[in-house]
Enzyme design. Structure first.
Site, PDB file in Angstrom:
ATOM      1  N   SER A  24      62.081 146.392 -29.394  1.00 25.26           N
ATOM      2  CA  SER A  24      61.155 145.425 -29.986  1.00 25.26           C
ATOM      3  C   SER A  24      59.757 145.683 -29.465  1.00 25.26           C
ATOM      4  O   SER A  24      59.581 146.229 -28.365  1.00 25.26           O
ATOM      5  CB  SER A  24      61.580 143.997 -29.618  1.00 25.26           C
ATOM      6  OG  SER A  24      60.596 143.053 -30.016  1.00 25.26           O
TER       7      SER A  24
ATOM      8  N   TYR B 205      64.080 137.139 -23.289  1.00 23.74           N
ATOM      9  CA  TYR B 205      64.301 138.130 -24.346  1.00 23.74           C
ATOM     10  C   TYR B 205      63.529 139.422 -24.096  1.00 23.74           C
ATOM     11  O   TYR B 205      64.087 140.519 -24.202  1.00 23.74           O
ATOM     12  CB  TYR B 205      63.877 137.514 -25.677  1.00 23.74           C
ATOM     13  CG  TYR B 205      63.873 138.446 -26.863  1.00 23.74           C
ATOM     14  CD1 TYR B 205      65.062 138.784 -27.513  1.00 23.74           C
ATOM     15  CD2 TYR B 205      62.682 138.965 -27.375  1.00 23.74           C
ATOM     16  CE1 TYR B 205      65.056 139.619 -28.631  1.00 23.74           C
ATOM     17  CE2 TYR B 205      62.668 139.797 -28.487  1.00 23.74           C
ATOM     18  CZ  TYR B 205      63.854 140.119 -29.111  1.00 23.74           C
ATOM     19  OH  TYR B 205      63.855 140.942 -30.209  1.00 23.74           O
TER      20      TYR B 205
ATOM     21  N   LYS C 226      64.654 143.660 -24.060  1.00 25.05           N
ATOM     22  CA  LYS C 226      64.197 144.670 -25.003  1.00 25.05           C
ATOM     23  C   LYS C 226      63.482 145.814 -24.290  1.00 25.05           C
ATOM     24  O   LYS C 226      63.557 146.972 -24.714  1.00 25.05           O
ATOM     25  CB  LYS C 226      63.301 144.027 -26.064  1.00 25.05           C
ATOM     26  CG  LYS C 226      64.089 143.167 -27.053  1.00 25.05           C
ATOM     27  CD  LYS C 226      65.176 143.977 -27.744  1.00 25.05           C
ATOM     28  CE  LYS C 226      65.905 143.202 -28.803  1.00 25.05           C
ATOM     29  NZ  LYS C 226      66.939 144.020 -29.511  1.00 25.05           N
TER      30      LYS C 226
END
Length: 254
Positions: free
Chosen positions: A144, A157, A161
Site C-alpha cells: 500500500s 495497518y 503494509k
C-alpha cells in the site's frame, strides 16, 4: 497478447475488490486461477464464473490466511486442480479504522495476523511449491502507499503494509537462486469494501480526489495491469521492486 498463457495464478482475498479484479485480469491474459476467500462463498463463486466466462479454469478455496494451515491447504488445492503454481499474489488484508490512543489489543493483533503473518505463511507455502517444481515463478504482494506514509487512523495497518513490502525485498534475495521473483505493488486509495464507509463522507472523498494528479480515486481494475506485468515474462529481470499505483498521489506535495 495474453501475457500469462498456460500459467496458474493463486490469489488470496480474491472474492471481491482488488483480489477479484486481479483474478479476472489474470484469466483474461490466459491464466487458470485459484482464489482464496475467508467469507462470502457466493461472491467467490461469482469470480469463478467470471473466469469461466473468459474460457479459463478457476477454483475457490475457503481459508483464513491468519491460520498457517490455510496456506498449505490453498497451495495443495491449486496443485491438485492445475498441477502447479506459477504466480502467487498475496492480497488478503483488513483495515478497521481506529484511533491510536484507545486502539483495542484485539484489533491490532487481528490486523497483524491477517495482513503480515498471513502474507508470510502464504508466500512461504507458494515459494516452497515453486522451488520443488524447479521452474521459478513470480510472487507479488499487494502492499500500500501506506507503507510509505502515515495515517492517524491506521497506526495498526501502515506497519503491516510496510512489513509486506519488506517481506518481498527479503524474499527477492532468499528466492532469487530458485528463479523466483518477488515484488510489491503499492496501491493508493482504491475504492473497495475496506474504505467505502470512510469515503462515504463526500467532503473527504472530494478532498482525496483533489490530491491526486489524475483527478480520481482508483478502481480495483486499475490494479490488474500492474500485477499482470509483474507476473509475466515482461518483468523477467524485475525483483525486489515496488510499483506505486496511486494516480500520482505520493508525489503530489503541493
Amino acid at each position: 497478447m495474453r501475457l500469462l498463457e498456460g500459467k496458474t495464478v493463486l490469489i488470496t482475498g480474491a472474492s471481491r475488490g482488488i483480489g477479484a479484479a486481479v483474478a479476472v485480469e489474470c484469466a483474461r491474459h490466459g491464466a487458470n486461477v485459484a482464489i482464496n476467500y475467508a467469507a462470502s462463498p457466493a461472491a467467490a463463486e461469482d469470480v469463478v464464473a467470471q473466469i469461466a466466462a473468459l474460457g479459463q479454469k478457476a477454483i475457490a478455496v475457503k481459508g483464513d490466511v491468519a491460520d498457517p494451515s490455510a496456506a498449505q491447504d490453498f497451495v495443495k488445492a491449486a496443485v491438485a486442480a492445475f498441477g502447479g503454481v506459477d504466480v502467487f499474489v498475496s492480497n488478503a488484508g483488513i483495515c478497521p479504522f481506529h484511533s491510536f490512543l484507545d486502539m483495542p489489543v484485539e484489533v491490532v493483533d487481528r490486523t497483524i495476523k491477517v495482513n503480515l503473518n498471513g502474507a508470510y505463511y502464504m508466500t512461504q507455502a507458494a515459494a516452497n511449491q515453486m522451488k520443488d517444481q524447479g521452474r521459478g515463478g513470480a510472487i507479488i504482494a499487494i502492499s500500500s502507499i501506506s507503507a510509505l506514509v502515515g495515517g492517524g487512523m491506521q497506526t495498526h495497518y501502515t506497519p503491516t503494509k510496510a512489513g509486506v513490502h519488506s517481506l518481498m525485498q527479503s524474499c527477492a534475495i532468499a528466492l532469487g537462486p530458485y528463479g523466483i521473483r518477488c515484488n510489491s505493488v503499492l496501491p493508493g486509495t482504491i475504492l473497495t469494501d475496506i474504505n467505502k464507509d470512510d469515503l462515504a463522507d463526500v467532503a473527504k472523498r472530494t478532498y482525496m480526489e483533489g490530491r491526486i494528479p489524475l483527478g480520481r480515486l482508483g478502481q480495483p481494475e486499475d490494479m490488474g495491469g500492474p500485477v499482470v506485468f509483474l507476473a509475466s515474462d515482461l518483468a523477467r529481470y524485475v525483483t525486489g521492486a515496488a510499483l506505486l499505483v496511486d494516480g500520482g498521489a505520493f508525489v503530489n506535495l503541493q
